[in-house]
Write a protein that holds these residues in place. Structure first.
Motif, PDB file in Angstrom:
ATOM      1  N   ALA A   1     -44.737  64.180-112.730  1.00  0.00           N
ATOM      2  CA  ALA A   1     -43.902  63.698-111.638  1.00  0.00           C
ATOM      3  C   ALA A   1     -42.430  63.720-112.038  1.00  0.00           C
ATOM      4  O   ALA A   1     -42.086  63.538-113.195  1.00  0.00           O
ATOM      5  CB  ALA A   1     -44.303  62.280-111.257  1.00  0.00           C
ATOM      6  N   VAL A   2     -41.584  63.961-111.074  1.00  0.00           N
ATOM      7  CA  VAL A   2     -40.143  63.869-111.275  1.00  0.00           C
ATOM      8  C   VAL A   2     -39.707  62.470-110.865  1.00  0.00           C
ATOM      9  O   VAL A   2     -39.932  62.073-109.728  1.00  0.00           O
ATOM     10  CB  VAL A   2     -39.390  64.908-110.440  1.00  0.00           C
ATOM     11  N   PRO A   3     -39.102  61.718-111.763  1.00  0.00           N
ATOM     12  CA  PRO A   3     -38.726  60.349-111.400  1.00  0.00           C
ATOM     13  C   PRO A   3     -37.431  60.298-110.623  1.00  0.00           C
ATOM     14  O   PRO A   3     -36.641  61.236-110.627  1.00  0.00           O
ATOM     15  CB  PRO A   3     -38.551  59.682-112.763  1.00  0.00           C
ATOM     16  N   GLY A   4     -37.213  59.194-109.971  1.00  0.00           N
ATOM     17  CA  GLY A   4     -35.898  58.884-109.432  1.00  0.00           C
ATOM     18  C   GLY A   4     -35.138  58.070-110.468  1.00  0.00           C
ATOM     19  O   GLY A   4     -35.731  57.394-111.297  1.00  0.00           O
TER      20      GLY A   4
ATOM     21  N   LEU B   1     -21.650  66.431-105.176  1.00  0.00           N
ATOM     22  CA  LEU B   1     -20.889  65.181-105.117  1.00  0.00           C
ATOM     23  C   LEU B   1     -19.609  65.372-104.305  1.00  0.00           C
ATOM     24  O   LEU B   1     -19.237  64.497-103.505  1.00  0.00           O
ATOM     25  CB  LEU B   1     -20.556  64.704-106.533  1.00  0.00           C
ATOM     26  N   CYS B   2     -18.956  66.491-104.505  1.00  0.00           N
ATOM     27  CA  CYS B   2     -17.724  66.758-103.757  1.00  0.00           C
ATOM     28  C   CYS B   2     -18.015  66.879-102.260  1.00  0.00           C
ATOM     29  O   CYS B   2     -17.244  66.391-101.425  1.00  0.00           O
ATOM     30  CB  CYS B   2     -17.076  68.038-104.264  1.00  0.00           C
ATOM     31  N   GLU B   3     -19.136  67.519-101.919  1.00  0.00           N
ATOM     32  CA  GLU B   3     -19.505  67.617-100.511  1.00  0.00           C
ATOM     33  C   GLU B   3     -19.781  66.238 -99.928  1.00  0.00           C
ATOM     34  O   GLU B   3     -19.395  65.951 -98.784  1.00  0.00           O
ATOM     35  CB  GLU B   3     -20.758  68.492-100.362  1.00  0.00           C
ATOM     36  N   GLU B   4     -20.443  65.387-100.686  1.00  0.00           N
ATOM     37  CA  GLU B   4     -20.799  64.061-100.184  1.00  0.00           C
ATOM     38  C   GLU B   4     -19.553  63.198 -99.994  1.00  0.00           C
ATOM     39  O   GLU B   4     -19.424  62.471 -99.008  1.00  0.00           O
ATOM     40  CB  GLU B   4     -21.774  63.378-101.142  1.00  0.00           C
ATOM     41  N   ILE B   5     -18.627  63.268-100.939  1.00  0.00           N
ATOM     42  CA  ILE B   5     -17.396  62.486-100.849  1.00  0.00           C
ATOM     43  C   ILE B   5     -16.408  63.129 -99.874  1.00  0.00           C
ATOM     44  O   ILE B   5     -15.484  62.479 -99.387  1.00  0.00           O
ATOM     45  CB  ILE B   5     -16.769  62.330-102.255  1.00  0.00           C
ATOM     46  N   LYS B   6     -16.631  64.412 -99.595  1.00  0.00           N
ATOM     47  CA  LYS B   6     -15.754  65.188 -98.701  1.00  0.00           C
ATOM     48  C   LYS B   6     -14.342  65.268 -99.270  1.00  0.00           C
ATOM     49  O   LYS B   6     -13.347  64.880 -98.647  1.00  0.00           O
ATOM     50  CB  LYS B   6     -15.731  64.593 -97.288  1.00  0.00           C
TER      51      LYS B   6
ATOM     52  N   LEU C   1     -26.967  61.253-102.616  1.00  0.00           N
ATOM     53  CA  LEU C   1     -27.642  62.519-102.859  1.00  0.00           C
ATOM     54  C   LEU C   1     -29.117  62.298-103.158  1.00  0.00           C
ATOM     55  O   LEU C   1     -29.983  63.054-102.697  1.00  0.00           O
ATOM     56  CB  LEU C   1     -26.974  63.263-104.016  1.00  0.00           C
ATOM     57  N   TRP C   2     -29.406  61.263-103.963  1.00  0.00           N
ATOM     58  CA  TRP C   2     -30.804  60.956-104.254  1.00  0.00           C
ATOM     59  C   TRP C   2     -31.533  60.491-102.998  1.00  0.00           C
ATOM     60  O   TRP C   2     -32.653  60.929-102.715  1.00  0.00           O
ATOM     61  CB  TRP C   2     -30.885  59.888-105.347  1.00  0.00           C
ATOM     62  N   GLU C   3     -30.881  59.628-102.223  1.00  0.00           N
ATOM     63  CA  GLU C   3     -31.495  59.078-101.018  1.00  0.00           C
ATOM     64  C   GLU C   3     -31.833  60.191-100.017  1.00  0.00           C
ATOM     65  O   GLU C   3     -32.869  60.131 -99.328  1.00  0.00           O
ATOM     66  CB  GLU C   3     -30.545  58.066-100.395  1.00  0.00           C
ATOM     67  N   LYS C   4     -30.998  61.184 -99.921  1.00  0.00           N
ATOM     68  CA  LYS C   4     -31.214  62.295 -98.991  1.00  0.00           C
ATOM     69  C   LYS C   4     -32.185  63.343 -99.520  1.00  0.00           C
ATOM     70  O   LYS C   4     -32.540  64.271 -98.787  1.00  0.00           O
ATOM     71  CB  LYS C   4     -29.873  62.975 -98.682  1.00  0.00           C
TER      72      LYS C   4
ATOM     73  N   ARG D   1     -15.018  56.040-110.276  1.00  0.00           N
ATOM     74  CA  ARG D   1     -16.353  55.707-110.789  1.00  0.00           C
ATOM     75  C   ARG D   1     -17.254  55.188-109.665  1.00  0.00           C
ATOM     76  O   ARG D   1     -18.405  55.611-109.531  1.00  0.00           O
ATOM     77  CB  ARG D   1     -16.246  54.680-111.910  1.00  0.00           C
ATOM     78  N   GLN D   2     -16.731  54.282-108.840  1.00  0.00           N
ATOM     79  CA  GLN D   2     -17.525  53.731-107.750  1.00  0.00           C
ATOM     80  C   GLN D   2     -17.831  54.786-106.689  1.00  0.00           C
ATOM     81  O   GLN D   2     -18.925  54.789-106.103  1.00  0.00           O
ATOM     82  CB  GLN D   2     -16.791  52.538-107.137  1.00  0.00           C
ATOM     83  N   ALA D   3     -16.873  55.670-106.439  1.00  0.00           N
ATOM     84  CA  ALA D   3     -17.120  56.746-105.474  1.00  0.00           C
ATOM     85  C   ALA D   3     -18.237  57.670-105.956  1.00  0.00           C
ATOM     86  O   ALA D   3     -19.107  58.077-105.171  1.00  0.00           O
ATOM     87  CB  ALA D   3     -15.835  57.535-105.242  1.00  0.00           C
ATOM     88  N   LEU D   4     -18.229  57.994-107.231  1.00  0.00           N
ATOM     89  CA  LEU D   4     -19.264  58.867-107.782  1.00  0.00           C
ATOM     90  C   LEU D   4     -20.620  58.165-107.784  1.00  0.00           C
ATOM     91  O   LEU D   4     -21.649  58.792-107.483  1.00  0.00           O
ATOM     92  CB  LEU D   4     -18.880  59.310-109.197  1.00  0.00           C
ATOM     93  N   ASN D   5     -20.635  56.874-108.104  1.00  0.00           N
ATOM     94  CA  ASN D   5     -21.899  56.127-108.054  1.00  0.00           C
ATOM     95  C   ASN D   5     -22.478  56.128-106.643  1.00  0.00           C
ATOM     96  O   ASN D   5     -23.682  56.313-106.439  1.00  0.00           O
ATOM     97  CB  ASN D   5     -21.685  54.684-108.525  1.00  0.00           C
ATOM     98  N   TRP D   6     -21.612  55.899-105.662  1.00  0.00           N
ATOM     99  CA  TRP D   6     -22.064  55.900-104.271  1.00  0.00           C
ATOM    100  C   TRP D   6     -22.596  57.280-103.876  1.00  0.00           C
ATOM    101  O   TRP D   6     -23.656  57.395-103.251  1.00  0.00           O
ATOM    102  CB  TRP D   6     -20.897  55.498-103.363  1.00  0.00           C
ATOM    103  N   ALA D   7     -21.885  58.324-104.254  1.00  0.00           N
ATOM    104  CA  ALA D   7     -22.295  59.679-103.893  1.00  0.00           C
ATOM    105  C   ALA D   7     -23.589  60.076-104.599  1.00  0.00           C
ATOM    106  O   ALA D   7     -24.443  60.751-104.005  1.00  0.00           O
ATOM    107  CB  ALA D   7     -21.183  60.668-104.227  1.00  0.00           C
TER     108      ALA D   7
END
Length: 305
Positions: free
Chosen positions: A54-57, A107-112, A286-289, A276-282
């Motif tokens: 299995a691939v973990p999250g 990440l860049c796409e997610e943060i736009k 990405l994982w959630e999607k 740092r917080q922006a990258l954590n959010w992104a």
């Protein structure tokens, strides 16, 4: 594939000389549960056929990060290294490529936000970010106390667990110290994996080897019953031509941070909490999607977990 020895003070993962892997992956698994130093088991060991791993999250859905203020971020200058496939390497077109590079682009796409990705020698990355020649390092940089003193890290976006490998006709579903009593187990001399075996698997017969080639050849020849090492490099070896399809993982991953590190994070300059917080959010988004999972499965046909 010729990995370096991994221990608690290494700053990156083993290098892969030759992958020999397909890009197909196993199905996405459940979120990795916290693991104790030696996994608990209730059944006696049995020889079984290996099954897809299995691939973990790497994110807890109960700890959803708040969306930060992204308006202050206009560009992210990512730094990565030049020669660490499949994580970082120069593509056929001469541009940066690899798992870390593709993740940076997502990440860049997610943060736009506009991003650049510059490749540098690994040993120059920390100095480059300290002198403002980049904003974030995405180069399989391990989170250690020594490196934390120089940079801040995002949450880990993958880990480098340890695992046992046996010949295919002797695969165990779980591995406990008592199951390996009297068994010959190989590890790299001076590695954190050897230290872990000495501390936790005291009844096994430990055999030390100078490098990975010698270690893996010993298992192929049957000179040892198991080998224990970095699961990411072992996954590539198992699925590559060098193994001659001899071997498979036995038991699950061992992730005790005291021996195997805190994980792999994206480094930013000290005090740059906005990025740092922006990258954590992104990363979480990405994982959630499912986009992180899709990326992982493109690169890892046999999961190290």
């Amino acid at each position: 594939m010729q990995p370096q020895i991994v221990n608690a003070i290494n700053t990156k993962l083993p290098r892969c000389r030759s992958l020999g892997i397909s890009l197909a992956g196993w199905l996405f698994g459940a979120l990795l549960a916290p693991l104790s130093p030696v996994a608990a088991q209730v059944a006696a060991p049995a020889v079984i056929q290996p099954v897809p791993q299995a691939v973990p999250g790497f994110w807890d859905p109960r700890r959803r990060p708040d969306r930060p203020d992204l308006s202050r971020i206009t560009v992210i200058r990512f730094l990565t290294e030049t020669d660490y496939p499949p994580f970082n390497f120069t593509g056929p077109d001469g541009n940066p490529a690899g798992f870390n590079v593709d993740l940076a682009r997502l990440l860049c796409e997610e943060i736009k936000v506009t991003c650049t990705i510059q490749m540098r020698r690994f040993e120059t990355l920390l100095d480059a970010i300290a002198s403002n020649r980049g904003d974030a390092i995405i180069a399989s940089l391990a989170v250690t106390p020594q490196i934390r003193a120089r940079v801040d890290f995002t949450d880990p976006y993958y880990r480098a667990p340890a695992r046992f490998v046996s010949r295919k006709n002797a695969v165990m579903p779980e591995v406990r110290p008592e199951y390996l009593e009297g068994k010959k187990v190989g590890a790299i001399s001076g590695s954190s994996h050897e230290a872990y075996l000495k501390a936790m698997f005291t009844d096994a017969v430990l055999t030390s080897f100078p490098n990975d080639d010698a270690l893996r050849q010993a298992l192929r020849r049957g000179d040892v019953d198991f080998i224990f090492g970095d699961a990411i490099s072992l996954a590539f070896w198992i699925n590559g031509t060098d193994s001659s399809e001899c071997c498979a993982f036995s038991g699950g991953p061992f992730v005790e941070s005291r021996y195997f590190g805190e994980g792999i994070g994206i480094a930013v300059r000290k005090g740059n909490d906005t990025l740092r917080q922006a990258l954590n959010w992104a990363l979480f988004r990405l994982w959630e999607k499912g986009r992180y999972t899709d990326l992982w499965l493109r690169y890892f046909s046999i999961s190290p977990f």
